[in-house]
Design a protein around this motif. Sequence first.
Motif, PDB file in Angstrom:
ATOM      1  N   GLY A  79       1.131  -3.689  13.298  1.00  0.00           N
ATOM      2  CA  GLY A  79       2.291  -3.628  12.414  1.00  0.00           C
ATOM      3  C   GLY A  79       1.950  -3.719  10.943  1.00  0.00           C
ATOM      4  N   TYR A  80       0.679  -3.885  10.603  1.00  0.00           N
ATOM      5  CA  TYR A  80       0.243  -3.965   9.207  1.00  0.00           C
ATOM      6  C   TYR A  80      -0.362  -2.632   8.762  1.00  0.00           C
ATOM      7  N   LYS A  81      -0.194  -2.310   7.466  1.00  0.00           N
ATOM      8  CA  LYS A  81      -0.928  -1.208   6.844  1.00  0.00           C
ATOM      9  C   LYS A  81      -2.103  -1.822   6.093  1.00  0.00           C
ATOM     10  N   ILE A  82      -3.301  -1.448   6.503  1.00  0.00           N
ATOM     11  CA  ILE A  82      -4.513  -2.088   5.989  1.00  0.00           C
ATOM     12  C   ILE A  82      -5.404  -1.026   5.354  1.00  0.00           C
ATOM     13  N   GLY A  83      -5.895  -1.295   4.142  1.00  0.00           N
ATOM     14  CA  GLY A  83      -6.834  -0.396   3.480  1.00  0.00           C
ATOM     15  C   GLY A  83      -8.266  -0.766   3.815  1.00  0.00           C
ATOM     16  N   ALA A  84      -9.056   0.245   4.178  1.00  0.00           N
ATOM     17  CA  ALA A  84     -10.445  -0.023   4.573  1.00  0.00           C
ATOM     18  C   ALA A  84     -11.267  -0.609   3.432  1.00  0.00           C
ATOM     19  N   GLY A  85     -10.950  -0.224   2.190  1.00  0.00           N
ATOM     20  CA  GLY A  85     -11.782  -0.605   1.059  1.00  0.00           C
ATOM     21  C   GLY A  85     -11.931  -2.100   0.861  1.00  0.00           C
ATOM     22  N   GLU A  86     -10.847  -2.860   1.024  1.00  0.00           N
ATOM     23  CA  GLU A  86     -10.948  -4.297   0.790  1.00  0.00           C
ATOM     24  C   GLU A  86     -11.786  -4.974   1.877  1.00  0.00           C
ATOM     25  N   ILE A  87     -11.740  -4.426   3.103  1.00  0.00           N
ATOM     26  CA  ILE A  87     -12.570  -4.992   4.178  1.00  0.00           C
ATOM     27  C   ILE A  87     -14.038  -4.679   3.912  1.00  0.00           C
ATOM     28  N   GLU A  88     -14.314  -3.478   3.425  1.00  0.00           N
ATOM     29  CA  GLU A  88     -15.697  -3.110   3.094  1.00  0.00           C
ATOM     30  C   GLU A  88     -16.255  -4.035   2.017  1.00  0.00           C
TER      31      GLU A  88
ATOM     32  N   ALA B 177      -6.206   9.821   5.199  1.00  0.00           N
ATOM     33  CA  ALA B 177      -6.631  10.390   6.472  1.00  0.00           C
ATOM     34  C   ALA B 177      -7.640   9.507   7.207  1.00  0.00           C
ATOM     35  N   THR B 178      -8.471   8.769   6.472  1.00  0.00           N
ATOM     36  CA  THR B 178      -9.566   8.033   7.128  1.00  0.00           C
ATOM     37  C   THR B 178      -9.592   6.548   6.816  1.00  0.00           C
ATOM     38  N   ASP B 179      -8.890   6.083   5.801  1.00  0.00           N
ATOM     39  CA  ASP B 179      -9.030   4.703   5.344  1.00  0.00           C
ATOM     40  C   ASP B 179      -7.767   3.864   5.476  1.00  0.00           C
ATOM     41  N   LEU B 180      -6.651   4.478   5.881  1.00  0.00           N
ATOM     42  CA  LEU B 180      -5.439   3.705   6.107  1.00  0.00           C
ATOM     43  C   LEU B 180      -5.363   3.375   7.599  1.00  0.00           C
ATOM     44  N   ILE B 181      -5.437   2.099   7.906  1.00  0.00           N
ATOM     45  CA  ILE B 181      -5.473   1.641   9.290  1.00  0.00           C
ATOM     46  C   ILE B 181      -4.172   0.895   9.582  1.00  0.00           C
ATOM     47  N   LYS B 182      -3.476   1.325  10.610  1.00  0.00           N
ATOM     48  CA  LYS B 182      -2.226   0.674  11.015  1.00  0.00           C
ATOM     49  C   LYS B 182      -2.507  -0.153  12.258  1.00  0.00           C
ATOM     50  N   SER B 183      -2.567  -1.453  12.049  1.00  0.00           N
ATOM     51  CA  SER B 183      -2.989  -2.354  13.115  1.00  0.00           C
ATOM     52  C   SER B 183      -2.022  -3.520  13.234  1.00  0.00           C
TER      53      SER B 183
ATOM     54  N   VAL C 288       0.841  -1.199   0.000  1.00  0.00           N
ATOM     55  CA  VAL C 288       0.000   0.000   0.000  1.00  0.00           C
ATOM     56  C   VAL C 288       0.877   1.250   0.000  1.00  0.00           C
ATOM     57  N   GLY C 289       0.551   2.204  -0.866  1.00  0.00           N
ATOM     58  CA  GLY C 289       1.245   3.478  -0.893  1.00  0.00           C
ATOM     59  C   GLY C 289       0.303   4.598  -1.279  1.00  0.00           C
ATOM     60  N   GLU C 290       0.748   5.837  -1.056  1.00  0.00           N
ATOM     61  CA  GLU C 290      -0.065   6.990  -1.455  1.00  0.00           C
ATOM     62  C   GLU C 290       0.102   7.254  -2.942  1.00  0.00           C
ATOM     63  N   ILE C 291      -1.006   7.551  -3.612  1.00  0.00           N
ATOM     64  CA  ILE C 291      -0.968   7.898  -5.026  1.00  0.00           C
ATOM     65  C   ILE C 291      -0.482   9.339  -5.189  1.00  0.00           C
ATOM     66  N   GLN C 292       0.501   9.526  -6.059  1.00  0.00           N
ATOM     67  CA  GLN C 292       0.922  10.854  -6.503  1.00  0.00           C
ATOM     68  C   GLN C 292       0.844  10.874  -8.025  1.00  0.00           C
ATOM     69  N   VAL C 293       0.411  12.005  -8.572  1.00  0.00           N
ATOM     70  CA  VAL C 293       0.241  12.102 -10.023  1.00  0.00           C
ATOM     71  C   VAL C 293       0.888  13.375 -10.554  1.00  0.00           C
ATOM     72  N   ARG C 294       1.195  13.329 -11.855  1.00  0.00           N
ATOM     73  CA  ARG C 294       1.786  14.480 -12.537  1.00  0.00           C
ATOM     74  C   ARG C 294       1.311  14.449 -13.979  1.00  0.00           C
ATOM     75  N   GLY C 295       0.979  15.618 -14.541  1.00  0.00           N
ATOM     76  CA  GLY C 295       0.531  15.648 -15.930  1.00  0.00           C
ATOM     77  C   GLY C 295      -0.262  16.893 -16.255  1.00  0.00           C
ATOM     78  N   PRO C 296      -0.725  17.028 -17.504  1.00  0.00           N
ATOM     79  CA  PRO C 296      -1.457  18.216 -17.941  1.00  0.00           C
ATOM     80  C   PRO C 296      -2.864  18.311 -17.379  1.00  0.00           C
TER      81      PRO C 296
END
Length: 488
Positions: A396-405, A388-394, A336-344
Amino acid sequence: MTSLFPALTDGRTDRPALRFGDRSLTYGELGAASGALAARIGAAGRVAVWATPALETAVAVLAALQAGVAAVPLNPKSGEKELGHILTDSAPSVVLAAPGDQLPSALRDLKRIDVDVQATDPAPGNDDATGDDNASDDDPALVVYTSGTTGPPKGAVIPRRAIAATLDALADAWQWTGDDVLVHGLPLFHVHGLVLGILGPLRRGGSVRHLGRFGTDGVARELNAGATMLFGVPTMYHRIAETLPGDLALAEALSRARLLVSGSAALPVHDHERITTATGQRVIERYGMTETLMNTSVRADGEPRAGTVGVPLPGVELRLVEEDGSPITSYDGETVGEIQVRGPNLFTEYLNRPDATAAAFTADGWFRTGDMAVRDPDGYVRIVGRKATDLIKSGGYKIGAGEIENALLEHPGVREAAVTGEPDADLGERIVAWIVPEDPESPPAAEELADHVASRLAPHKRPRVVHHLASLPRNDMGKIMKRALIRD
């Protein structure tokens, strides 16, 4: 740059352009009405648009773009305080509205121009009629205000190049042409409904039929009458999925569509599967935000993989980064990582907020989206939530809320689900599930749901706390407002 909407001047004036309910405009009529209004506002500087789902809103925004002035779409459901902030911040010189629209007191001191959709183009040779051909790529086209979940809304200044780049990239990804007829019922104060849903068809030379208010009967009617594409948000597709088992006519209409597109939030895999089972059609997802317009999409000629938002659009660079900002170089579908984008496709600034603008970009020009994702080896992106609201650190794991939902929504006793984290002395954060049960009188037990998730994902991803609700708080675009759920 050249015109954003060449179809307005290509001579084929009798083609359908816009239809809202029983009111419609051909390209000739639209060009005349928007040209006449553009001549009136050419020196306005910046204009507010009372963005109701009506012909007048489309004509007003088109006129502003033709005049080379920035339009500020106003949400008609905004409260007085929010409207006051937007007007003070953006300082428009006029407000454009449909005749007869009742405007709130926050707008009473602003000059009003009623939009006449039957107006005729100014006389040839009137140099004030349009500044479209003289505007530069980086000139502001729109100032769209963010939702303001962490403070007053910020005005994202969207340049003309971003609109052109995004719509042309989507034309490539979706094989979008002037033969397409789009149907949707999205609000017109946001980039999904306005930029993609109105300006998109007009740039291609196609047409749009706006439902005014979303309803499955309207969707079926328009698809049966020749519409080829449907745009919606997950709430709309959820209603479609719920209706399909008992509505064979809706299933038949959807099966005729060339493209079904969902965006603005993740569409649960369960709803994907229900729609495909009933119609044989796959809903494709795309990913964007106010500041970036569109970043990725499942391509029309690609694999419609449920639960992903596809691959970066042409011209868009996308990377995932660790918490320290270092790029993730190995895409394994798990990290899991944060999305960063670049472009027109990017905005130029937050209006009057140089501090926020600077904080939004890295030193090497990448925009920090705040969205967390994993990326498959073949480049497909799967968003797991907001940083801010969906990355859960539990534990020692980084867990995304979306897959649990998504896992929770596969349980037959769950109608809706949201997942958040809350402090835990042992784990750091524990996973909390917020459930709307199918049967409020007999909701699934917490242990049952925990076992259900653990069997599909991994034991450390099971919810430790379960709350039952009558409904989940959502905004106008159907996104779940998790900050309203999180308890201090």
